[in-house]
Design an enzyme around this catalytic site. Sequence first.
Site, mmCIF file in Angstrom:
data_model
loop_
_atom_site.group_PDB
_atom_site.id
_atom_site.type_symbol
_atom_site.label_atom_id
_atom_site.label_comp_id
_atom_site.label_asym_id
_atom_site.label_seq_id
_atom_site.Cartn_x
_atom_site.Cartn_y
_atom_site.Cartn_z
ATOM 1 N N LYS A 135 64.028 26.441 36.521
ATOM 2 C CA LYS A 135 62.854 26.733 35.840
ATOM 3 C C LYS A 135 63.134 27.024 34.705
ATOM 4 C CE LYS A 135 62.811 30.598 35.662
ATOM 5 N NZ LYS A 135 63.416 31.812 34.885
ATOM 6 N N TYR A 221 56.758 31.739 36.837
ATOM 7 C CA TYR A 221 56.037 33.250 37.967
ATOM 8 C C TYR A 221 55.009 32.827 38.051
ATOM 9 C CZ TYR A 221 61.522 32.840 38.546
ATOM 10 O OH TYR A 221 62.714 32.576 38.911
HETATM 11 P P1 NAD Z 1 73.393 31.476 31.784
HETATM 12 O O1 NAD Z 1 73.253 32.661 30.702
HETATM 13 O O2 NAD Z 1 73.701 33.350 32.632
HETATM 14 O O3 NAD Z 1 74.225 30.570 31.809
HETATM 15 C C1 NAD Z 1 73.927 29.680 31.165
HETATM 16 C C2 NAD Z 1 75.236 28.411 31.186
HETATM 17 O O4 NAD Z 1 74.631 27.423 30.926
HETATM 18 C C3 NAD Z 1 76.737 29.288 30.789
HETATM 19 O O5 NAD Z 1 77.678 29.067 32.222
HETATM 20 C C4 NAD Z 1 77.222 28.845 29.652
HETATM 21 O O6 NAD Z 1 78.758 28.875 28.911
HETATM 22 C C5 NAD Z 1 76.267 27.333 29.749
HETATM 23 N N1 NAD Z 1 75.793 26.619 28.667
HETATM 24 C C6 NAD Z 1 76.635 25.162 28.064
HETATM 25 N N2 NAD Z 1 75.653 24.738 26.578
HETATM 26 C C7 NAD Z 1 74.566 26.252 26.237
HETATM 27 C C8 NAD Z 1 74.888 26.357 25.104
HETATM 28 N N3 NAD Z 1 74.099 25.940 24.290
HETATM 29 N N4 NAD Z 1 74.416 27.988 25.371
HETATM 30 C C9 NAD Z 1 74.408 29.095 26.660
HETATM 31 N N5 NAD Z 1 75.114 28.727 27.754
HETATM 32 C C10 NAD Z 1 75.444 27.289 27.796
HETATM 33 O O7 NAD Z 1 72.122 31.626 32.106
HETATM 34 P P2 NAD Z 1 71.300 31.838 33.408
HETATM 35 O O8 NAD Z 1 70.372 33.438 33.975
HETATM 36 O O9 NAD Z 1 72.530 31.643 34.488
HETATM 37 O O10 NAD Z 1 70.108 30.804 33.379
HETATM 38 C C11 NAD Z 1 69.905 28.792 33.397
HETATM 39 C C12 NAD Z 1 69.049 28.893 33.966
HETATM 40 O O11 NAD Z 1 68.920 29.129 35.341
HETATM 41 C C13 NAD Z 1 67.816 28.302 33.313
HETATM 42 O O12 NAD Z 1 67.617 27.376 33.044
HETATM 43 C C14 NAD Z 1 67.231 30.104 33.829
HETATM 44 O O13 NAD Z 1 65.623 29.539 33.868
HETATM 45 C C15 NAD Z 1 67.754 29.560 35.072
HETATM 46 N N6 NAD Z 1 67.322 30.727 35.834
HETATM 47 C C16 NAD Z 1 66.437 30.209 37.524
HETATM 48 C C17 NAD Z 1 66.481 31.826 38.607
HETATM 49 C C18 NAD Z 1 65.475 31.645 39.285
HETATM 50 O O14 NAD Z 1 64.924 32.462 40.178
HETATM 51 N N7 NAD Z 1 64.527 30.164 39.996
HETATM 52 C C19 NAD Z 1 67.004 32.699 37.623
HETATM 53 C C20 NAD Z 1 67.660 32.789 36.832
HETATM 54 C C21 NAD Z 1 67.738 31.312 35.592
#
Ligand code: NAD
Length: 376
Positions: A135, A221
């Site tokens: 999401k 959410y």
């Molecule tokens: P994060 O910033 O921790 O990780 C992002 C990942 O994408 C990293 O591995 C990074 O290297 C990679 N990436 C690739 N291209 C990038 C760029 N141009 N800029 C930044 N990062 C880049 O993020 P996250 O918290 O893991 O979130 C990732 C996705 O998951 C999002 O869409 C977020 O909304 C979703 N999410 C969902 C939940 C849930 O409870 N369902 C919880 C957290 C995150």
Amino acid sequence: MDRRKFNSTLALGASGITLASNVPMACAMGTNQDKKKLGIALVGLGGYSTYQLAPALQDTEHCYLAGVVTGTPEKEKIWVNKYNIPKENIYNYDNFDSIKDNKAIDIVYVVLPNSMHADFSIRAARAGKHVICEKPMAMNVEECDAIIDACKKAGVKLGMGYRLHSEPYTQEVKRFVREKTFGNIRYISADAGYYSGSSPGQWRLNRKLSGGGALVNMGVYAIQSLIYGTGENPISVSAQEFSTRPAYFKETDETITAQFQFDSGAFGTIMTSHNVNANRLHAKCERGWFELDPASTYIPLAGRTSNGGLNFKQESQQKLQMDDFAMHILFDAPNLAPGEMGKRDMMIVEAIYKSISEDGKKQALNFEPAYGFSDG
Ligand code: NAD
């Protein structure tokens, strides 16, 4: 059918007719019917994959961590060593499309910044893999449509990373609504937010990568809470934006409130923020009330009603969610968070931004009553 009921059906049929009669469906969808567990490849090894999804995949019953896709070469070795992933199941963003030839991968789970969801979900579908998309589904409704179309064309299943639909407190709320335990819902409110202050360079504050601020990150959410907390799609929304730290939130919304009307006469409000810690659902009904607080954190959730407290076993929501999706593929179990649900929420997000741009003007929403609801 709820999870508990479905599991008991599955248990009954595990060595006989129910399961066997569902196997051809798994086969027809291109799934290897001999497999006991489906292989998942996580795309994007950031915080959510590292601290929630990969650990959860060590406990799942119907799927396992089979591969990863990362743009950071240093992570490859770490993940290979930590999770014993075969080298041939490691991909980068460039060679990702060759995943189509890898029979060990059944599901691609897209866990990247929001601007990359559509691209990788569509490429995964074209590679013949089932897709879980995090999401918010994408940057806009047009991209949601493109993902849904690509999955339909490829004959693969599509699920959203909406973990709460697999979670027992949320399922109990859905039961209250379905069975009218407290009568009709008259008013519902939901808050979802956290204080963001230490990381101005993060992608969530960069509009090109996130598509929006608090609303697309946490607001989904609260929107979800209103919909499963009433059992209805809203018919209108008006919204307002509040900004107290414009130097930090240069490109994205800090706090948004919105008011919704429902066809039944119920109405509701949400507050979502990157400036306020809040996580709650509260519904006033004809004969009492129910509440989850917190309503959408990982674990533990908590809830109470005018009849007393709720107390369910706390398990990894991600484990339950990924197992539910695997059961959808393997046994034709309900898809608890289909792609249309993600698209519906994005349509509401767009209506909220439009209302804000028109100084709070009420926007009509014209969903079919069941549009975007899970088939569970
Ligand atoms: P994060 O910033 O921790 O990780 C992002 C990942 O994408 C990293 O591995 C990074 O290297 C990679 N990436 C690739 N291209 C990038 C760029 N141009 N800029 C930044 N990062 C880049 O993020 P996250 O918290 O893991 O979130 C990732 C996705 O998951 C999002 O869409 C977020 O909304 C979703 N999410 C969902 C939940 C849930 O409870 N369902 C919880 C957290 C995150």
